[in-house]
Design a protein around this motif. Structure first.
Motif, short mmCIF file in Angstrom:
data_model
loop_
_atom_site.label_atom_id
_atom_site.label_comp_id
_atom_site.label_asym_id
_atom_site.label_seq_id
_atom_site.Cartn_x
_atom_site.Cartn_y
_atom_site.Cartn_z
N VAL A 96 0.94 -1.03 -0.05
CA VAL A 96 -0.17 0.01 0.47
C VAL A 96 0.22 1.30 -0.13
O VAL A 96 0.68 1.42 1.08
N LYS A 97 0.83 1.93 -0.83
CA LYS A 97 1.98 3.27 -1.32
C LYS A 97 1.22 4.47 -0.20
O LYS A 97 2.26 4.83 0.36
N ASN A 98 0.22 4.17 -0.72
CA ASN A 98 -0.68 5.86 0.26
C ASN A 98 -1.49 5.33 0.52
O ASN A 98 -2.76 4.28 0.01
N TRP A 99 -2.36 6.04 1.01
CA TRP A 99 -4.34 5.89 1.77
C TRP A 99 -5.30 5.62 0.51
O TRP A 99 -5.31 4.59 -0.12
N SER A 100 -4.50 6.87 -0.72
CA SER A 100 -5.35 7.02 -1.75
C SER A 100 -5.79 5.29 -2.70
O SER A 100 -5.99 4.97 -3.86
N HIS A 101 -4.18 4.39 -2.33
CA HIS A 101 -4.26 3.38 -2.96
C HIS A 101 -5.10 2.16 -2.88
O HIS A 101 -4.91 1.11 -3.67
N VAL A 102 -5.37 2.61 -1.87
CA VAL A 102 -6.02 1.36 -0.95
C VAL A 102 -7.16 1.13 -1.45
O VAL A 102 -8.10 0.35 -2.40
N THR A 103 -8.22 2.32 -1.84
CA THR A 103 -9.59 1.44 -2.92
C THR A 103 -9.18 0.85 -4.20
O THR A 103 -9.76 -0.21 -4.56
#
Length: 528
Positions: A96-103
């Motif tokens: 998971v690179k950053n929070w926006s990558h989760v979705t």
């Protein structure tokens, strides 16, 4: 006070359940964690699935601008569980690179409702074909010719649209699909990504761009030689004969044929509205001289019975489509709109911008309507001139410039005088958005019946050409077009334009007064 101690109400971010299979996610993540998720972990997960950043979660749930605690809680918990869960499912390491990558990761893994992963589509089609012995069973793609297709390894979002068009082509056997959208919206990348996703269902995939306007004879010869390298093609054969040969091949072999940039061979017929106060011509979409054969090709591939599919992309709908398309017919069209804020943030972060924690990113993305090309172009400017700071760029206020202005100029200048008139009216009268209101107010001096017919036809053309968005029964200029026209008014382009553009504008006393007042106000604001 820690996040774990706060234990805010369970109903926070509950709207995530509309789009995500939360129960399955909770169970699978619990398995990766080796014990059930806590209420706080579930809450933070729902916040991410709603597209909220750690700062937005902290502000909404804990009424705090300090997102540090939330970020630490995510990094030490949920991100690790998601990485372990997906790595076990896929058989390779996922990060998971950053929070926006989760979705993006969870959507690709199939946790979003109504999303069929490619393996699910493949299984479904296999089952259908086993029940239908007359349908050709495709083991693998035998021929692949991608022409000048670009690299789409960084493709972001569009999962719902990909699912929809995949189902049309693979499950419902559509023969002709048109992907529409304004310049820069990502039609080319979408067509390549889609073809890659469903290629296993075809014996042959051919991707071609019409950007350089190849002749119809050259294109047909190229396609037929790709399908049948040993086939002898008579150069003297008529266009109908060549199309018939192609249809015969498409009946023998299940082929996905993609024609990108079809708008390159389209043009708008000139309507001289300045010569009469009661015009009866509009700027209808038609083919450039010498390219009418593409219209015959599109029509026949849509009408004829075969087991293949022609996918085309265009800024505006080819004239043959309107009469033959339908929700339950083998000819369909899909209009691409802007990316979501979460998907847009992935693009901006990839460009290395300094992403604000609060509202700046949302304002910036709204300005450009989530248009991927425009976001990339502006991101480069922000890097070069504003040190990568979106906040500093927002402060200067100019939205439409450089390559973006040139792209919009090119599209806007192809409109008829009546289309330009309506665009000006909609921008300067934002409360007048219903068709009934427009047909009663606009174009003074014309008979009501003539005015109503012309405006209805023009509104339909503008929507087909991706200038207008529709919500319920109301029509709105898309955000970037609204900003573009405001810039034209400020720069008084309508005064220096050709007579055909200004005559209708200046014959409407209401709009003429609005234009002049807007220019005066802009000049006054600049002096201040």
């Amino acid at each position: 006070m820690s996040v774990a101690d706060s234990q805010p109400p369970e109903e926070e971010f509950i709207e995530a359940q509309k789009n995500w299979d939360l129960e399955k996610l909770y169970v699978d993540l619990g398995s990766a964690k080796r014990k059930a998720l806590t209420p706080v972990e579930k809450k933070l997960l729902r916040g991410l699935l709603c597209g909220c950043s750690p700062a937005e979660i902290a502000k909404r749930v804990y009424q705090s601008r300090n997102s540090g605690t939330v970020r630490v809680y995510l990094s030490n918990g949920l991100y690790k569980y998601i990485e372990d869960m997906l790595s076990n499912q896929l058989g390779y390491s996922v990060k998971v690179k950053n929070w926006s990558h989760v979705t993006h990761l969870l959507e690709k893994a199939g946790y979003k409702k109504n999303w069929f992963a490619v393996k699910q589509i493949t299984t479904l089609i296999k089952n259908i074909r086993e029940q239908e012995p007359n349908v050709l069973k495709v083991e693998s793609t035998k021929i692949q010719d991608w022409g000048e297709a670009v690299d789409v390894s960084g493709f972001c979002g569009r999962m719902t649209e990909l699912t929809t068009v995949s189902e049309w082509i693979v499950q419902q056997h559509c023969r002709l699909v048109v992907v529409l959208g304004m310049g820069g919206i990502g039609k080319t990348a979408f067509s390549i990504k889609l073809a890659q996703e469903i290629q296993v269902q075809f014996e042959c995939v051919i991707w071609r761009s019409l950007h350089l306007c190849p002749t119809i004879d050259a294109m047909l010869t190229d396609i037929m030689q790709t399908l049948s390298p040993t086939l002898q093609i008579e150069q003297a054969a008529t266009l109908n004969t060549k199309i018939s040969q192609l249809i015969h091949s498409l009946r023998q072999m299940r082929c996905l044929l993609v024609l990108d940039n079809v708008d390159s061979i389209l043009c708008s017929g000139d309507a001289n509205l300045a010569t009469t106060s009661k015009p009866d011509l509009l700027s209808q979409t038609q083919y450039r001289p010498g390219y009418e054969g593409y219209g015959e090709l599109i029509r026949r591939l849509g009408d004829s019975q075969h087991q293949s599919c022609l996918l085309i992309t265009s800024r505006e709908k080819p004239p043959e489509i309107a009469a033959s398309e339908g929700e339950k017919l083998p000819v369909r069209s899909l209009k691409l709109t802007g990316l979501s804020k979460t998907e847009s943030l992935v693009i901006l972060e990839a460009k290395g911008l300094l992403i604000p924690d609060y509202t700046d990113n949302g304002v910036f993305i709204d300005w450009y309507g989530g248009n991927p090309l425009f976001l990339k172009l502006v991101a480069t400017t922000i890097q070069n001139l504003f040190g990568g700071s979106i906040y500093q760029f927002l402060k200067q206020g100019t939205i439409v410039f450089g390559d973006i202005r040139r792209i919009l100029d090119q599209q806007f200048n192809h409109l008829s005088e009546l289309e330009k008139y309506i665009m000006y009216w909609l921008v300067l009268n934002p409360d007048c958005t219903s068709v009934l209101t427009l047909t009663s107010l606009m174009i003074p001096g014309w008979s009501p019946r003539l005015r109503q017919r012309l405006i209805l036809e023009t509104l339909e053309l503008l929507q087909r050409r991706s200038f207008l968005d529709m919500q319920a029964a109301n029509l709105f200029p898309s955000a970037v077009w609204r900003e573009y026209i405001i810039e034209r008014v400020r720069e008084k382009d309508f005064q220096s334009s050709t007579e055909t553009e200004t005559s209708l504008l200046m014959r409407d006393p209401i709009l003429e007064a609005q234009l002049k007042n807007y220019v005066k106000k802009s000049q006054y604001d600049n002096q201040i």
